[in-house]
Design an enzyme around this catalytic site. Structure first.
Site: not given
Lengths: 378, 535
Positions: B86, B115, B151, B178-179, B262, B264, B266, B277, B311-312, B337, B340, B459
């Site tokens: 998932h 293009d 994951w 790909s990315s 991390h 990722e 963002y 925006s 922090h993870h 943040t 924004k 979890r």
């Protein structure tokens, strides 16, 4: 105590605020426990403080947004202004949050420094994570030398739904960790296979148990009672089924408990030179099997292939006994099959191997003696 | 802004339907061989929607099992496989490709380019994805099934898994390739192909957020590839990167993973900020407040995102100095943040607001993303995090950011640009239904999970104590409601394509970027063959 009443006042304020949002009965578990150590109470207060701050800012910002949503509508004929910057405002809302954050970081730093100070413990206990149980070794202080495994005590029938679930469903073990009240207990964590995590919310403690490394944490429980937690790092199949239960006893009860444990250990110690009969060995082996092997290989020996192979009819259980003893002693690399050499005695390994070779459809007739196991240990 | 129409001659040859262009293969071959940024964008968006449904079904299996205590539907191993897949499918298969789809469709149009810079590579970077997705799904059918490790693919649990783990590793490699190709393409296009006069500081904010996201991707995807490759060699080639017995360290994996992980967050959030925006000013009929500070805030977030990863890992037992450093850096992210959020609210202030579906989703985003940001601030505080780490509080937090943040923003973007893409209007009433149902069910699923986390429910467990039952029931019911609601989106999009009313040239009067002001609706097959004239 002044700090206690502050905690209580904060707790009620939070309860009122969040009950408004959730609209629920007080009986439901929905908030952080106050806990029974000074550090949990600090964390609890810090959390309340941040929550109140956050709620105030949230309400402020979204009051502005919703005012705009209601007042500055096109349907009400509001004409759009065309301003698109304002340096003063932008500087203010960069600097003010920064200052607020300093006021958040300061108490957090203080608590963290206290939390990490594991020096001068009264008792040191090593907690070892296994797939899927905890082992405890009292290393230093009262009770030194006591050592036992702590396994989920909830019966299988309750999990499968054929029996009514008890109050402590999945949060009960056969042998809880026992500690004295008011003493600084240092917990060393490590693991035998994969990463586990040892934690008890009521103590404000959580520490990963990492294979090959020792980490530490500490707590000083201020109230007697039974406190429950769970492994909180995904560790494979039965991650959800390896709870942590800590019993906090008064000083005298604790002294009594350690004395009992030592007597029990002396009485239960098997004579490694004893020669067993087949029936005794099988009966003993079945017990060992039920507390160590059944989670993967199942009571009927059929396992859950391919991850957990069957023992009933398996090549190893019906082949030479040496190979069978070896795999129980040393485990199998890169699988969940743990090395039981350090967890179980020679007698227990001999018993479980004998049982596996003579249960279900396996009829090898081999009787393994503790001496056979001793000979295979390297 | 002027709303002058300028189709630059090419418009004469258009038949009003970009699906029937005069040359090139047709049918399936058109999609396989296409180098057109709009076709590729469309494929990205459909692929992402399909993966969204696949990952969603897995979420429903999880929520169905958690509906009540006890094991009813699935065994713990399969439950772990569900949580793993998932997460992987939603992050790499659904959310990321969705925003790459937006980038493909919009960036050339918004900067006045014909293009993407590398049109053929663009085709390849899309067509890698279905194979990567297939590898992930295929892993369920290998002996032992898909990996059940979460994951995050933490070592050394990954060492115990079967062949499904290897397929997952290769899938991650492919997704990373790909990315990287996609982001090199985007960065090159933005830096080199802007129309004369389209200076960087005049670009729509969506292009800015993607420019920065592109750099984040190029910097971090190779790190993830490294982490999974080390896992692969630990599994099969006798290395011991993550094995203490051979001199390695399991925690090393976590450092490498979160150094990718991390940023990722963002990579997913910044393009979402970009969409918001564009949408909020359009429906406020007012220019974006603080454009320059938005650009600086976005850059600041991107830079900070590289120095907060641990922090993870507050409960792995890092030294206290390290913990303090990561705590302060993490708290600091709240500043840009916050800027924004304030800017978006200030954009609406004194505007002339209307509330069509894109705006509703944008407001839903603003409200819930901010809530997720605040729970992030709570988690940033290491002492509090030690209570909440690995509980449902974390699950609630990141779903506020990923679902109410990124996904709602993608929904907002789909409704906003659907008229430009298809030339037809979606059904506004159904769109509003989609918003309100999503909003209600989303909060039903995830708001209560804060309570579960605070009360201590870990979890990634398939079964739980009776005290957690009520919240889990509410959450599960919400999940099924949310899942069904998303079929409504499919219906709305298909209805728009088949029988939607013809969209007016300017469906949104406040929209002011080039795709609205300088191109017809629907957008022609080739955007700008001669650059537009910008004053």
């Amino acid at each position: 105590m002044a700090s206690k009443s502050r905690i209580h006042a904060a707790r009620w304020a939070m309860a009122a605020l969040l009950a408004l949002i959730s609209g629920t009965a007080a009986a439901l578990e929905w908030y952080m426990p106050v806990g029974v150590t000074r550090l949990t109470q600090e964390v609890y207060t810090l959390h309340n403080y941040v929550m109140i701050l956050v709620i105030v800012i949230f309400v402020g910002v979204f009051a502005a947004m919703f005012y705009s949503v209601f007042a500055h509508r096109k349907s009400k004929g509001h004409k759009a202004a065309q301003f698109h910057e304002n340096t003063t405002v932008e500087v203010i809302w960069t600097v003010v949050p920064f200052i607020i954050l300093i006021f958040v970081a300061w108490p957090a730093t203080k608590s963290l420094v206290a939390m990490r100070d594991t020096s001068n413990p009264d008792i040191t206990i090593k907690a070892t994570g296994y797939q899927w149980k905890w082992g405890y070794d009292y290393i230093k202080g009262d009770g030194e030398g006591i050592s036992f495994l702590s396994v989920l005590a909830t019966p299988r029938e309750q999990i499968e739904g054929t029996a009514e679930k008890g109050e402590h469903y999945l949060l009960e073990v056969d042998n809880p960790l026992v500690v004295p009240v008011g003493k600084k207990v240092r917990i060393l964590t490590t693991a035998a296979d994969v990463i586990h995590s040892w934690g008890v919310p009521a103590f404000g403690v959580k520490q990963d148990a990492i294979p090959g490394f020792i980490r530490d944490t500490w707590f000083r429980a201020e109230k007697t009672g039974t406190y429950r937690g769970q492994c909180v790092e995904l560790c494979g199949k039965d991650h959800g089924f390896m709870p942590i239960v800590v019993q906090v006893l008064g000083q005298e009860e604790y002294a009594q408990w350690t004395a009992d444990q030592k007597k029990k250990a002396a009485a239960a110690a098997d004579d490694p030179n004893k020669v067993w009969t087949m029936d005794d060995m099988k009966a003993r082996g079945q017990k060992v099997y039920e507390s160590n092997c059944v989670a993967c290989h199942q009571a009927n020996g059929k396992g859950a292939p391919p991850a957990f192979p069957p023992l009933d009819g398996s090549k190893i259980a019906n082949g030479p006994k040496e190979a069978h003893i070896d795999i129980v002693l040393n485990g199998k690399a890169n699988t969940s099959m743990a090395a039981f050499g350090k967890q179980l005695s020679d007698t227990e390994i001999a018993a479980v191997v004998t049982y596996e070779r003579n249960a279900w459809g396996n009829h090898t007739g081999t009787l393994v003696q503790p001496a056979d196991v001793k000979a295979r240990r390297k | 802004m002027s709303a002058v129409l300028d189709t630059h001659g090419h418009g004469d040859h258009e038949h009003g339907d970009h699906d029937h262009h005069g040359h090139g293969p047709t049918g399936l071959m058109r999609w396989i061989t296409t180098t057109n940024h709009k076709d590729i964008g469309t494929m990205y968006l459909w692929f992402s929607f399909i993966m969204f449904l696949v990952g969603g079904v897995m979420a429903l299996v999880i929520r169905a099992e958690l509906f009540q205590p006890g094991l009813q539907l699935v065994q713990p191993e399969f439950f772990n496989q569900m949580t793993t897949m998932h997460g992987l499918i939603m992050v790499f298969g659904a959310i990321m490709p969705a925003f790459v789809g937006f980038a493909n469709w919009l960036i050339p149009m918004q900067i006045g380019a014909p293009d993407m810079a590398f049109a053929r590579m663009n085709n390849w970077s899309f067509w890698i994805l279905p194979f990567a997705g297939a590898l992930l799904v295929l892993s369920f059918f290998t002996p032992g099934g898909a990996p059940g490790v979460g994951w995050t693919l933490y070592a050394p649990l990954t060492i115990q898994m079967g062949m499904g783990m290897d397929l997952t590793i290769f899938a991650v490699h492919l997704l990373g390739m790909s990315s990287i190709m996609g982001s090199i393409n985007i960065v090159t296009t933005i830096l080199n192909m802007r129309a004369p006069g389209m200076t960087l500081m005049r670009m729509p904010l969506f292009c800015w957020t993607w420019l920065i996201t592109g750099y984040l991707l190029i910097a971090t995807m190779p790190v993830l590839a490294g982490a999974v490759t080390m896992t692969l060699t630990d599994r099969h080639f006798g290395t011991s990167f993550f094995n203490a017995a051979g001199g390695g360290d399991p925690v090393l994996y976590q450092h490498i993973f979160w150094f990718f992980g991390h940023p990722e967050v963002y990579i997913i959030a910044l393009p979402a900020f970009g969409v918001i925006s564009q949408v909020i000013p359009a429906f406020s009929r007012k220019p974006l407040f603080g454009y320059a500070s938005m650009v600086y805030a976005t850059s600041a977030i991107a830079i900070l995102s590289f120095i907060v990863w641990a922090h993870h890992m507050y409960v792995t037992g890092l030294p206290i100095g390290t913990q303090l450093f990561f705590m302060y850096a993490t708290i600091l992210i709240a500043v840009p943040t916050g800027v924004k959020v304030f800017n978006w609210v200030a954009t609406m202030w004194q505007g002339s607001l209307t509330f069509e579906t894109p705006m509703l989703f944008a407001l839903g985003f603003l409200f819930l993303f901010t809530l997720g940001g605040f729970s992030g601030l709570v988690l940033a505080l290491a002492p509090v995090d030690i209570q909440l780490q690995e509980t449902y509080y974390v699950v609630a937090h990141f779903h506020y950011v990923m679902v109410a943040g990124a996904l709602f923003s993608a929904f907002s973007g789909v409704y906003f640009w659907l008229p430009k893409w298809t030339g037809k209007m979606y059904d506004e009433t159904l769109g509003k239904w989609h918003f309100w149902l999503s909003m209600i069910f989303f909060n039903m699923i995830f708001f209560v999970q804060h309570f579960l986390g605070l009360a201590g429910m870990p979890r990634r467990i398939p079964d739980y104590n009776l005290m957690f039952e009520t919240w889990n029931k509410i959450s599960s019911i919400g999940a099924f409601g949310f899942g069904l609601t998303q079929l409504l989106l499919l219906y709305i999009v298909l209805k728009t394509i088949r029988s939607g009313e013809k969209a007016p040239q300017m469906p949104w009067e406040g929209a002011d970027s080039l795709e609205w002001t300088h191109l017809p609706t629907p957008a022609p097959h080739h955007s700008f063959e001669t650059p537009p004239v910008l004053k």
